[in-house]
Design an enzyme around this catalytic site. Structure first.
Site, PDB file in Angstrom:
ATOM      1  N   ASP A 185     -38.494  13.635 -43.116  1.00 58.86           N
ATOM      2  CA  ASP A 185     -37.723  13.089 -44.240  1.00 58.86           C
ATOM      3  C   ASP A 185     -36.307  12.694 -43.828  1.00 58.86           C
ATOM      4  O   ASP A 185     -35.556  12.160 -44.621  1.00 58.86           O
ATOM      5  CB  ASP A 185     -37.663  14.125 -45.372  1.00 58.86           C
ATOM      6  CG  ASP A 185     -37.017  13.582 -46.634  1.00 58.86           C
ATOM      7  OD1 ASP A 185     -37.301  12.425 -46.993  1.00 58.86           O
ATOM      8  OD2 ASP A 185     -36.215  14.309 -47.255  1.00 58.86           O
ATOM      9  N   SER A 209     -34.412  10.003 -51.651  1.00 58.81           N
ATOM     10  CA  SER A 209     -35.851   9.798 -51.475  1.00 58.81           C
ATOM     11  C   SER A 209     -36.536   9.839 -52.834  1.00 58.81           C
ATOM     12  O   SER A 209     -36.281  10.742 -53.630  1.00 58.81           O
ATOM     13  CB  SER A 209     -36.437  10.889 -50.569  1.00 58.81           C
ATOM     14  OG  SER A 209     -35.783  10.936 -49.320  1.00 58.81           O
ATOM     15  N   GLN A 259     -42.209   5.916 -47.058  1.00 57.53           N
ATOM     16  CA  GLN A 259     -41.292   6.447 -48.066  1.00 57.53           C
ATOM     17  C   GLN A 259     -40.587   5.306 -48.787  1.00 57.53           C
ATOM     18  O   GLN A 259     -40.203   4.315 -48.166  1.00 57.53           O
ATOM     19  CB  GLN A 259     -40.237   7.352 -47.432  1.00 57.53           C
ATOM     20  CG  GLN A 259     -39.283   7.991 -48.438  1.00 57.53           C
ATOM     21  CD  GLN A 259     -38.233   8.873 -47.783  1.00 57.53           C
ATOM     22  OE1 GLN A 259     -37.121   8.441 -47.530  1.00 57.53           O
ATOM     23  NE2 GLN A 259     -38.605  10.118 -47.494  1.00 57.53           N
TER      24      GLN A 259
END
Length: 269
Positions: A185, A209, A259
């Site tokens: 991430d 995110s 993402q």
């Protein structure tokens, strides 16, 4: 935070049937790091699936987590099939859902494997971005091009960096899966922002995110150098989409990532 403390972060406490509680480190961050919630949710799901390894997961970040509050992970057993198992995990704080994930597990079996190892560029540079690493340790990463972190001229919407957990981890493959998800991430939206001459470290930009998907292809140690190749095919309406490929030091594809994130100019500046 040390690697031992990271492993302790993954050691969730039972809180009833298919319910587990996790905590956040004292990092000074105002919100819980998304990679932490992803990894802890995977650990919770794996606790209910003995004998099968995860092969994919899809998650949504609903609210920013409070690092001073415990996180309750509730696992729902959606299906236990002959080859695949599916779990849904909801993370809550103060009774409110902050995160949801669906993960699929697969019975290991032989099959097609046409993938060939790629020829990697030179290994990680010796320099360390010390100020940044002090805030995200034990994630260690070495960009292949430091100029990407300079604001100004637009750049190609792609980036490459070497990354790993900077201290040795136990041999347990589940810990390495959680650690790989944890570090996956980090820095993804940098590829999307670079196309506009911006960086995630630009205080004028609000970055978050929104969702995260990861596919585990092959086992990899998260405490060994991994090449993270990222590109952004689209940015529109204050969001950016980024794809990532994570290769082991030998050039074998270990995982794929996707993402979408919020990229918004702050209105209070």
């Amino acid at each position: 935070m040390t690697a031992d403390e990271l492993v302790a972060l993954f050691d969730l406490a039972p809180a009833g049937h298919d319910r587990y509680v996790g905590h956040s480190p004292r990092s000074g961050w105002r919100r819980v790091f998304g990679g932490q919630v992803l990894a802890q949710a995977l650990v919770a799901a794996e606790r209910t699936v003995p004998g099968r390894d995860p092969h994919s997961l899809h998650a949504y970040f609903l609210l920013g987590g409070d690092p001073h509050e415990p996180i309750l992970f509730e696992v729902e057993r959606l299906r236990d099939g002959r080859s695949f198992t599916t779990r849904r995990v909801v993370a809550r704080q103060k009774g409110e859902a902050i995160f949801v994930m669906v993960a699929s597990f697969h019975e290991q079996e032989p099959g097609f494997d046409p993938h060939r190892a790629i020829e990697l560029l030179d290994g990680p540079a010796r320099f360390r971005m010390k100020g940044m690493l002090d805030t995200i340790w034990p994630i260690d990463f070495r960009p292949t091009d430091l100029s990407r972190y300079e604001t100004g001229a637009a750049r190609e919407p792609r980036t490459q960096l070497w990354t790993r957990i900077g201290e040795a981890l136990p041999a347990d493959p589940a810990i390495h899966r959680a650690a790989l998800l944890y570090l996956s991430d980090m820095s993804l939206l940098e590829a999307a922002l670079g196309a506009h001459g911006l960086s995630i470290y630009d205080h004028r930009i609000q970055v978050a995110s929104l969702d995260h998907a990861l596919w585990f292809h092959r086992p990899a140690r998260a405490d060994e150098w991994l090449l993270y190749v990222q590109d952004s095919p689209n940015a529109h309406a204050a969001t950016g989409l980024v794809r990532g490929l994570i290769y082991s030091r030998t050039g074998v594809l270990a995982a794929s990532v996707a993402q979408e994130g919020l990229m918004r100019r702050r209105r209070d500046i």
